[in-house]
Design an enzyme around this catalytic site. Structure first.
Site: not given
Length: 450
Positions: A19-20, A22-23, A40, A17, A134, A25
Site C-alpha cells: 500500500e502506498g 496513491f495506490a 497496482k 500485498i 526516487d 498493490v
C-alpha cells in the site's frame, strides 16, 4: 467462511500485498496462463483530485517502453468505472534490503553483483532519456533467482512538487542527492547516480552513510558529503563510492565512468535488454483518454454553477482570524508561497483576464472549472515553474483568487506574482479601509463564527 474472488478482465484478484500514497498493490492470477502478477490499483478520483492524469499516463507509457531484465515489467493497463489497474510482473524474492535486515550486511562480492545489475538497469533507462529520481530500498526487489528488479521506474517520479514534499515530510531523504534536496534545478542522471552510491554503501556497510535524527543536520551532512567508509571496505570500493558521493553534480562520476572502474568490472556480466520487442500503448491511451474525457465533462457541468462558494470557516482560516487586511493589501513586499487577491468583476471575466495575462507572459494555461494551472520553464531553464489559481465566491459579487506556487523557485515566484498583478490592474480590487463591502464581509463572518 469462503472468500469471494473478484475478477478484472482475465485476472483473478487476491490479497493486498502493498500500500502506498496513491495506490494499493494486490496479488492476482492470469486465468488464461495461470501466471502470477501484481496489480497496482489506483482510484480515478485520486488521480483526478491530484491533477495526475497526464503525468501517470506518461509514466505508465515509459514503464511499458523501458523493458529490461532488471526492471519490473508492466504488462498492461485496465480500467473499471472507478479504478485503474496497472498489471505488473510479480516479483517473488522480496526486497533486496530484507537481506541486510537478516544478515547485517552483504559481502563485497555480493554487493558488487547487485550494484552491477542496478547500474545496468539505470543505464538502460538513461540511454532513453528516462530518470528514476526516487531510487530507494523499497524500489529494489529480487526475483526467484535472486536477481535484482528495480520497480516503479517512472511511477515513483510523481509531479516534482509531490516528490519534494514526500522527501521532506514523510519519506526518507537519506538517498536523495544534495542538489535535489536544495530544490535547485538538477540533472536526473547525476541524481540517480548519487542514489545508486548510497545504495551500494548500505549494501556493504549495513547502515546509511548519512543518518541524523533531525533533518537540518542530515541535510548539512548530505550537502557536505560528510561520511566515512568502514575499515572492511576495500580501497578500490572506497575510491569509487567517494567519486559517486560527490556533492557537486558536475564533477560527480557518470555511469560510463562507473562502468570503467576496476572495482565494478570484476566478474561483470552485462545484463542487456532485448532489442526486438514490440510495445503496444493502445491500452494506455484507451484508459486515460476515457478518464480525461469523463472528467472534463463532469467539470463543465459543475462550472455552469460558477466558482465554489467559500464558507465562513474557510474564510476565517485563510485570513487568520478576522483580520482581512492582508487579503486586500497588495503593497506588501513579502509574498508568501500562497497569496490571494480580491475582485468585484464577474468570475468569468476574472478567469479570462488570468488566462490572457498568463499567455502574455508565455505560460501554458490549463483551466478546469474555476481552477487554473499555469506552467512554464524557470528563468535558468533548468526546472519547471508552475502556479495554481482558484477563484472562490466569498460574498455576493465579491471573489477571492487564491494563488499558490506548485513548482519552481520561491524567489522566481515572487517576481512572477508582482509581474502578474501588474497585468491584472483592472481586475484586482483595492478598497479603502472604510469600504462598506469589507465591513459587511467582516460582520457576516463574525456572525457566522459565533
Amino acid at each position: 467462511m469462503m472468500s469471494v474472488k473478484r475478477n478484472v478482465g482475465k485476472y483473478e484478484i487476491g490479497r493486498t500485498i502493498g500500500e502506498g500514497t496513491f495506490a494499493k498493490v494486490k496479488f492476482a492470477r492470469n486465468t488464461e496462463t495461470n501466471e502470477s502478477v501484481a496489480i497496482k490499483v489506483m482510484a480515478k478520483t485520486t488521480i483526478l483530485k491530484h491533477r495526475m492524469v497526464d503525468q501517470i499516463k506518461r509514466e505508465i507509457s515509459i514503464m511499458k517502453i523501458v523493458r529490461h531484465p532488471c526492471i519490473v515489467r508492466l504488462h498492461e493497463v485496465l480500467a473499471s468505472q472507478t479504478k485503474i489497474y496497472i498489471v505488473l510482473e510479480f516479483v517473488t524474492g522480496g526486497e533486496l534490503f530484507d537481506k541486510i535486515v537478516h544478515h547485517g550486511r552483504l559481502s563485497e562480492n555480493e554487493s558488487r553483483k547487485y550494484f552491477q545489475q542496478l547500474i545496468d538497469a539505470v543505464s538502460h533507462c538513461h540511454s532513453k532519456g528516462i530518470y528514476h529520481r526516487d531510487l530507494k530500498p523499497e524500489n529494489l526487489l529480487l526475483d526467484s533467482k535472486k536477481n535484482l528488479k528495480v520497480s516503479d521506474f517512472g511511477l515513483s517520479a510523481l509531479p516534482q512538487q509531490g516528490v519534494d514534499l514526500l522527501h521532506t515530510t514523510c519519506g526518507t531523504p537519506n538517498y536523495v542527492a544534495p542538489e535535489v534536496l536544495s530544490h535547485r534545478g538538477y540533472d536526473g542522471a547525476a541524481a540517480d547516480v548519487w542514489s545508486c552510491g548510497v545504495i551500494l554503501y548500505v549494501l556493504m556497510a549495513g547502515y546509511l552513510p548519512f543518518d541524523e535524527t533531525d533533518l537540518p543536520s542530515l541535510y548539512n551532512k548530505i550537502n557536505a558529503a560528510d561520511f566515512s567508509c568502514p575499515f572492511w571496505f576495500s580501497p578500490s570500493a572506497t575510491s569509487l563510492i567517494r567519486k559517486i558521493l560527490d556533492p557537486n553534480p558536475k564533477t560527480r562520476i557518470k555511469i560510463e565512468g562507473i562502468k570503467r572502474s576496476p572495482w565494478f568490472l570484476k566478474n561483470y556480466v552485462p545484463v542487456r535488454a532485448r532489442q526486438d520487442e514490440m510495445v503496444n500503448l493502445d491500452d494506455v491511451s484507451a484508459v486515460f483518454d476515457d478518464i480525461e474525457d469523463k472528467y472534463v465533462n463532469e467539470e463543465s457541468r459543475d462550472s455552469e454553477n460558477g466558482p465554489l462558494i467559500m464558507n465562513a470557516f474557510e474564510m476565517i482560516t485563510l485570513s487568520q482570524g478576522l483580520n482581512l487586511s492582508a487579503l486586500f493589501d497588495r503593497r506588501q513586499d513579502y509574498i508568501k508561497r500562497q497569496t490571494r487577491f480580491v475582485s468585484r468583476q464577474p468570475a468569468k471575466d476574472i478567469l479570462a483576464a488570468i488566462e490572457a495575462a498568463a499567455q502574455s507572459m508565455g505560460l501554458k494555461v490549463h483551466t478546469r472549472s474555476y481552477k487554473t494551472r499555469l506552467e512554464g520553464v524557470s528563468a535558468n531553464r533548468a526546472s519547471q515553474f508552475a502556479v495554481v489559481l482558484e477563484i472562490f465566491e466569498v460574498a455576493p459579487s465579491l471573489f477571492m483568487v487564491d494563488v499558490r506556487k506548485a513548482a519552481g523557485d520561491t524567489l522566481e515566484y515572487h517576481r512572477f506574482y508582482k509581474n502578474f498583478c501588474t497585468r491584472l490592474e483592472n481586475v484586482i480590487w483595492r478598497p479603502r479601509d472604510s469600504d462598506p463591502a469589507i465591513l459587511q464581509t467582516m460582520t457576516s463572518l463574525s456572525n457566522s463564527s459565533e
